[in-house]
Motif scaffolding. Sequence first.
Motif, PDB file in Angstrom:
ATOM      1  N   HIS A 102      -7.182  94.127  26.792  1.00 46.32           N
ATOM      2  CA  HIS A 102      -7.459  93.771  25.400  1.00 46.32           C
ATOM      3  C   HIS A 102      -7.091  92.324  25.074  1.00 46.32           C
ATOM      4  O   HIS A 102      -7.114  91.936  23.911  1.00 46.32           O
ATOM      5  CB  HIS A 102      -6.745  94.728  24.445  1.00 46.32           C
ATOM      6  CG  HIS A 102      -5.245  94.768  24.620  1.00 46.32           C
ATOM      7  ND1 HIS A 102      -4.614  94.518  25.817  1.00 46.32           N
ATOM      8  CD2 HIS A 102      -4.244  95.041  23.742  1.00 46.32           C
ATOM      9  CE1 HIS A 102      -3.302  94.638  25.672  1.00 46.32           C
ATOM     10  NE2 HIS A 102      -3.056  94.955  24.411  1.00 46.32           N
ATOM     11  N   CYS A 125      -7.785  86.564  23.592  1.00 44.06           N
ATOM     12  CA  CYS A 125      -9.052  86.779  22.879  1.00 44.06           C
ATOM     13  C   CYS A 125      -8.847  86.570  21.382  1.00 44.06           C
ATOM     14  O   CYS A 125      -7.772  86.823  20.825  1.00 44.06           O
ATOM     15  CB  CYS A 125      -9.574  88.190  23.136  1.00 44.06           C
ATOM     16  SG  CYS A 125      -9.848  88.530  24.888  1.00 44.06           S
ATOM     17  N   GLY A 127     -11.147  87.969  19.103  1.00 41.93           N
ATOM     18  CA  GLY A 127     -11.668  89.138  18.415  1.00 41.93           C
ATOM     19  C   GLY A 127     -10.870  90.381  18.780  1.00 41.93           C
ATOM     20  O   GLY A 127     -10.468  90.577  19.938  1.00 41.93           O
ATOM     21  N   ARG A 129     -11.933  93.401  18.967  1.00 40.71           N
ATOM     22  CA  ARG A 129     -12.709  94.365  19.741  1.00 40.71           C
ATOM     23  C   ARG A 129     -13.072  93.841  21.126  1.00 40.71           C
ATOM     24  O   ARG A 129     -13.772  94.503  21.883  1.00 40.71           O
ATOM     25  CB  ARG A 129     -13.985  94.739  18.971  1.00 40.71           C
ATOM     26  CG  ARG A 129     -13.703  95.291  17.584  1.00 40.71           C
ATOM     27  CD  ARG A 129     -14.972  95.491  16.766  1.00 40.71           C
ATOM     28  NE  ARG A 129     -15.765  96.598  17.275  1.00 40.71           N
ATOM     29  CZ  ARG A 129     -16.992  96.488  17.737  1.00 40.71           C
ATOM     30  NH1 ARG A 129     -17.567  95.301  17.766  1.00 40.71           N
ATOM     31  NH2 ARG A 129     -17.659  97.541  18.168  1.00 40.71           N
ATOM     32  N   ALA A 130     -12.641  92.618  21.456  1.00 36.60           N
ATOM     33  CA  ALA A 130     -12.985  92.032  22.756  1.00 36.60           C
ATOM     34  C   ALA A 130     -12.258  92.762  23.882  1.00 36.60           C
ATOM     35  O   ALA A 130     -11.151  93.283  23.706  1.00 36.60           O
ATOM     36  CB  ALA A 130     -12.636  90.551  22.773  1.00 36.60           C
ATOM     37  N   ARG A 131     -12.878  92.773  25.073  1.00 35.56           N
ATOM     38  CA  ARG A 131     -12.315  93.449  26.251  1.00 35.56           C
ATOM     39  C   ARG A 131     -12.543  92.574  27.467  1.00 35.56           C
ATOM     40  O   ARG A 131     -13.688  92.249  27.804  1.00 35.56           O
ATOM     41  CB  ARG A 131     -12.981  94.809  26.442  1.00 35.56           C
ATOM     42  CG  ARG A 131     -12.400  95.614  27.609  1.00 35.56           C
ATOM     43  CD  ARG A 131     -13.096  96.961  27.706  1.00 35.56           C
ATOM     44  NE  ARG A 131     -14.468  96.816  28.167  1.00 35.56           N
ATOM     45  CZ  ARG A 131     -14.835  96.842  29.456  1.00 35.56           C
ATOM     46  NH1 ARG A 131     -13.927  97.002  30.394  1.00 35.56           N
ATOM     47  NH2 ARG A 131     -16.114  96.719  29.790  1.00 35.56           N
ATOM     48  N   GLU A 146     -15.283  88.209  28.974  1.00 35.25           N
ATOM     49  CA  GLU A 146     -14.908  89.259  28.035  1.00 35.25           C
ATOM     50  C   GLU A 146     -16.151  89.917  27.439  1.00 35.25           C
ATOM     51  O   GLU A 146     -17.208  89.288  27.295  1.00 35.25           O
ATOM     52  CB  GLU A 146     -14.027  88.711  26.917  1.00 35.25           C
ATOM     53  CG  GLU A 146     -14.721  87.760  25.968  1.00 35.25           C
ATOM     54  CD  GLU A 146     -13.796  87.299  24.849  1.00 35.25           C
ATOM     55  OE1 GLU A 146     -14.236  87.351  23.687  1.00 35.25           O
ATOM     56  OE2 GLU A 146     -12.652  86.874  25.131  1.00 35.25           O
ATOM     57  N   GLU A 147     -15.998  91.175  27.132  1.00 32.08           N
ATOM     58  CA  GLU A 147     -17.067  91.940  26.491  1.00 32.08           C
ATOM     59  C   GLU A 147     -16.862  91.904  24.985  1.00 32.08           C
ATOM     60  O   GLU A 147     -15.754  92.133  24.493  1.00 32.08           O
ATOM     61  CB  GLU A 147     -17.046  93.381  26.986  1.00 32.08           C
ATOM     62  CG  GLU A 147     -18.125  94.252  26.362  1.00 32.08           C
ATOM     63  CD  GLU A 147     -18.006  95.705  26.765  1.00 32.08           C
ATOM     64  OE1 GLU A 147     -18.946  96.464  26.508  1.00 32.08           O
ATOM     65  OE2 GLU A 147     -16.960  96.072  27.335  1.00 32.08           O
ATOM     66  N   ARG A 148     -17.951  91.599  24.274  1.00 31.00           N
ATOM     67  CA  ARG A 148     -17.916  91.604  22.820  1.00 31.00           C
ATOM     68  C   ARG A 148     -18.913  92.646  22.329  1.00 31.00           C
ATOM     69  O   ARG A 148     -20.111  92.358  22.197  1.00 31.00           O
ATOM     70  CB  ARG A 148     -18.265  90.226  22.258  1.00 31.00           C
ATOM     71  CG  ARG A 148     -17.222  89.169  22.619  1.00 31.00           C
ATOM     72  CD  ARG A 148     -17.537  87.822  22.034  1.00 31.00           C
ATOM     73  NE  ARG A 148     -16.466  86.861  22.273  1.00 31.00           N
ATOM     74  CZ  ARG A 148     -16.485  85.597  21.868  1.00 31.00           C
ATOM     75  NH1 ARG A 148     -17.545  85.151  21.201  1.00 31.00           N
ATOM     76  NH2 ARG A 148     -15.468  84.792  22.108  1.00 31.00           N
ATOM     77  N   ARG A 163     -23.937  91.163  26.104  1.00 29.80           N
ATOM     78  CA  ARG A 163     -22.868  91.191  25.110  1.00 29.80           C
ATOM     79  C   ARG A 163     -21.584  90.570  25.645  1.00 29.80           C
ATOM     80  O   ARG A 163     -20.516  90.725  25.051  1.00 29.80           O
ATOM     81  CB  ARG A 163     -22.597  92.640  24.692  1.00 29.80           C
ATOM     82  CG  ARG A 163     -22.084  93.532  25.817  1.00 29.80           C
ATOM     83  CD  ARG A 163     -21.927  94.978  25.358  1.00 29.80           C
ATOM     84  NE  ARG A 163     -21.356  95.845  26.372  1.00 29.80           N
ATOM     85  CZ  ARG A 163     -22.051  96.455  27.323  1.00 29.80           C
ATOM     86  NH1 ARG A 163     -23.368  96.295  27.360  1.00 29.80           N
ATOM     87  NH2 ARG A 163     -21.450  97.220  28.212  1.00 29.80           N
ATOM     88  N   CYS A 165     -19.227  87.245  27.316  1.00 30.27           N
ATOM     89  CA  CYS A 165     -18.970  85.838  27.023  1.00 30.27           C
ATOM     90  C   CYS A 165     -17.963  85.327  28.040  1.00 30.27           C
ATOM     91  O   CYS A 165     -16.981  86.012  28.352  1.00 30.27           O
ATOM     92  CB  CYS A 165     -18.430  85.725  25.587  1.00 30.27           C
ATOM     93  SG  CYS A 165     -18.125  84.048  25.063  1.00 30.27           S
ATOM     94  N   HIS A 188     -22.269  82.239  26.512  1.00 25.96           N
ATOM     95  CA  HIS A 188     -22.269  83.401  25.624  1.00 25.96           C
ATOM     96  C   HIS A 188     -23.628  84.078  25.681  1.00 25.96           C
ATOM     97  O   HIS A 188     -24.598  83.535  26.209  1.00 25.96           O
ATOM     98  CB  HIS A 188     -21.896  83.006  24.182  1.00 25.96           C
ATOM     99  CG  HIS A 188     -22.830  82.030  23.546  1.00 25.96           C
ATOM    100  ND1 HIS A 188     -23.907  82.404  22.784  1.00 25.96           N
ATOM    101  CD2 HIS A 188     -22.851  80.671  23.561  1.00 25.96           C
ATOM    102  CE1 HIS A 188     -24.539  81.334  22.351  1.00 25.96           C
ATOM    103  NE2 HIS A 188     -23.928  80.263  22.818  1.00 25.96           N
TER     104      HIS A 188
END
Length: 785
Positions: A102, A125, A127, A129-131, A146-148, A163, A165, A188
């Motif tokens: 996270h 990160c 955001g 919700r970023a992973r 990272e996944e957004r 999705r 970046c 991105h």
Amino acid sequence: SGMLRQVSDFSDFSRGHEMRELLCHGGDPCHVQCSPDGQHLLVLQKNRPPPLPRLVAFQRHSIAGADLERTWQPPQPALVGLLFLQSPGTPGSWVLAMVWEHGRTEVWHFVVAVGWQLLQTVELCQGARARIVSVCKLGASLVWCEERPPLDAHSDMSKCAFRFCVCTRALEVGEQGVRLGTTRIILHNSPEYQVLASPQHIFLVPADASFATTSRFLLIWYPEKARLTITAPSSGFVHSKSLSSSSDSDFRKLLLGFVGILSGLAPLDIHTSAVSNSGGLLLVSSKGAVNMVEPHGSQRHIFDLEGGPMTQESPVQLKTFGSVLACVLSGLLYLVDQKSGRLIEKKILNVKEVHFLESPEKEDSIQLLTHTGIYNFSLSKREDSGRPEPCLVEMVFEEACRYYQRRSLSSSQLTVEKLKEGGVFQAPVALADILQHSLHQKQKPARGLRDTYAKLLSTMSLELQSYVSLELLKTCVVCASESDVEHYCEELVEQEVSRVLQSDMDKDNLAYLNSIFASFPKAAWKGIKSCLQLQQNGDGLLVARATPEVWKKVLGGPQQDEVGQNGVVPLFELICASFLRFKPKWLPSFVELTQQYVSISWAYSSKEGPEGQVPLYKRALGVLARKNKCNESDDEMELELLLCSKRPKAVLQALHLLIRLKRWQRVVEVAEKFSKLSPLLNKEIFVMLLAEFAQHRELDPYLDTLWLLCPTELTASDILTVVLQHLPHSQVDPVPFSGDGNQLTIGLLQPLLQRVLQRPCVQDEMYSDALQSPIFPPPTPPREH
């Protein structure tokens, strides 16, 4: 064979028995990392069976202290990266960065006799919700993918694929604590990538092969140059783009111009990837082929592992130690020379799971970790009488075969057998490099070379003598005067240009010509002038007596859409650039001569000929536009190139250019000359000049000539309509008599209108023959039955 020596049985580590049990009974393969000073071992088990996945740090007894152990319970965020970062405050000191899924990053350091201490926790990160799916370090910065997730849970799956970046952020450790720099987005709207770091650049390897287009290429990011390279190594496609603005970082815009090319390439076959100590990317395919992707994007094959097709359940360990590549697959250790691809040694290990460790003492020392301990593998020095690998000899001939096939004037395929029999092999540099082992036998009793080397040397003896002669010739050239050297170079380049123009103009030959024109521009100009037999006749006109075969090479070779984007330009553009540099006034005449040849050899509307794609005058104008320095003579050159084409659109474009430059006498001369080409062009030219006449008084001195160009089909009503449409708009109410003298008057139009009104009516001309016929009424025309 090499010797395997145990250097540790884990008894010198704290909780050594626990480490042995963890490695022996861990279930799924684990990840092992060694600290930069070699005093700590970190064992990470992500997919460990119950109770929990965990990370355990073991240290040697000599630096006792508190242990470090972390566990987590899914669906809690998992650990995605363990990175050792240098601490700039103290030379040789380091900290451990633990990056969680996270984005939370824990920075730990180890204090002797105290143990592991948490320095600080930071958030990578921005955001919530970023992973993070992949992370690596480049100097003092972290780079991660990272996944957004989209805000809309029901979004289109095709959009959800992009999705991810790729970001970078500096992480500095100082006396004041840990400081994070600003986040910079490298890419991105991208698919998922695995990020792998070398000392100067980052490799982006596609992590998901389900998306057809994006799994066909790799990306390489160069931070110092702010450039991103797209490469499909197996297909030879390489394109580099500067990331000068934020819009350049959009993945979809980045690929916009290459979707068609990339969709036709084969998907990447990647089973395992790792970065070598030389900065290249090592890739293992599912078939066992080990390849190296160089930092500039090209690919080189190194070795083929045994065992056939591999599955994800058969892990491969890769690491480079100096010039040696070490691979472990299914209990087999392969040691391969990175440069030549030669198998140095293959050894059967008694354990299935093996991990490579960094050796703090020597970079080329091979260190292995198994559940029984840590081992050093030392290579024995090869005896001079050692048998070479058979592929070593064949590799020399195969490389030469490809080299000579590329330069051969013959269209027949050259094979290794023909090369050996014909005695035309001339690659002594590669040979000498491979044979250096056998040539260093002066200190030992002369036992003779092995049969393989003897056979190779007997084949190569004459070529090696030629190589020595060539070296002597080089020495003579170095000792020659500057004028003699320049003369020799020009003569050689002229001969080489002539030779290439007589062979097939494929992509390789075209790229070779590009390099010649770039390195020896003056000599290449003389060579092309000689091949085309360009000279001026008695009237001062340029003539070319080149053969049809040479003209076809100039015009029919690979075009711009075929040669790619690597700076290679077609031969016609090369010649035009050479004209611009050394004989600019000949360029329009050359384009005209080329068009004459095209009109003879190809039909006017043929799509196969060069005129069926982009007109030659436009290609010459493109070369003119790419000049580094522009001056006033470029306008004149552009004008001449437009007029020499004699195409209606080009002539009208030339007239527009002359009007913009206010060269009115030349405007009238061009109009008078080209109005004779066709009635339609005559009408276009006259209407254009009539519109200019309505707006200002610059054409008044040339009205007598201008009125003579009036087409017969134009009526007085047509003329007045054109004039009224182009009258300049006045800001004040019009007055009967203007004082500026710039107004259009009926008196100026009167000669033209009188000329048109006195012209015989078109209908009168149509019926004049019938009205003057002696027979009235005219006879009835015969009917067709």
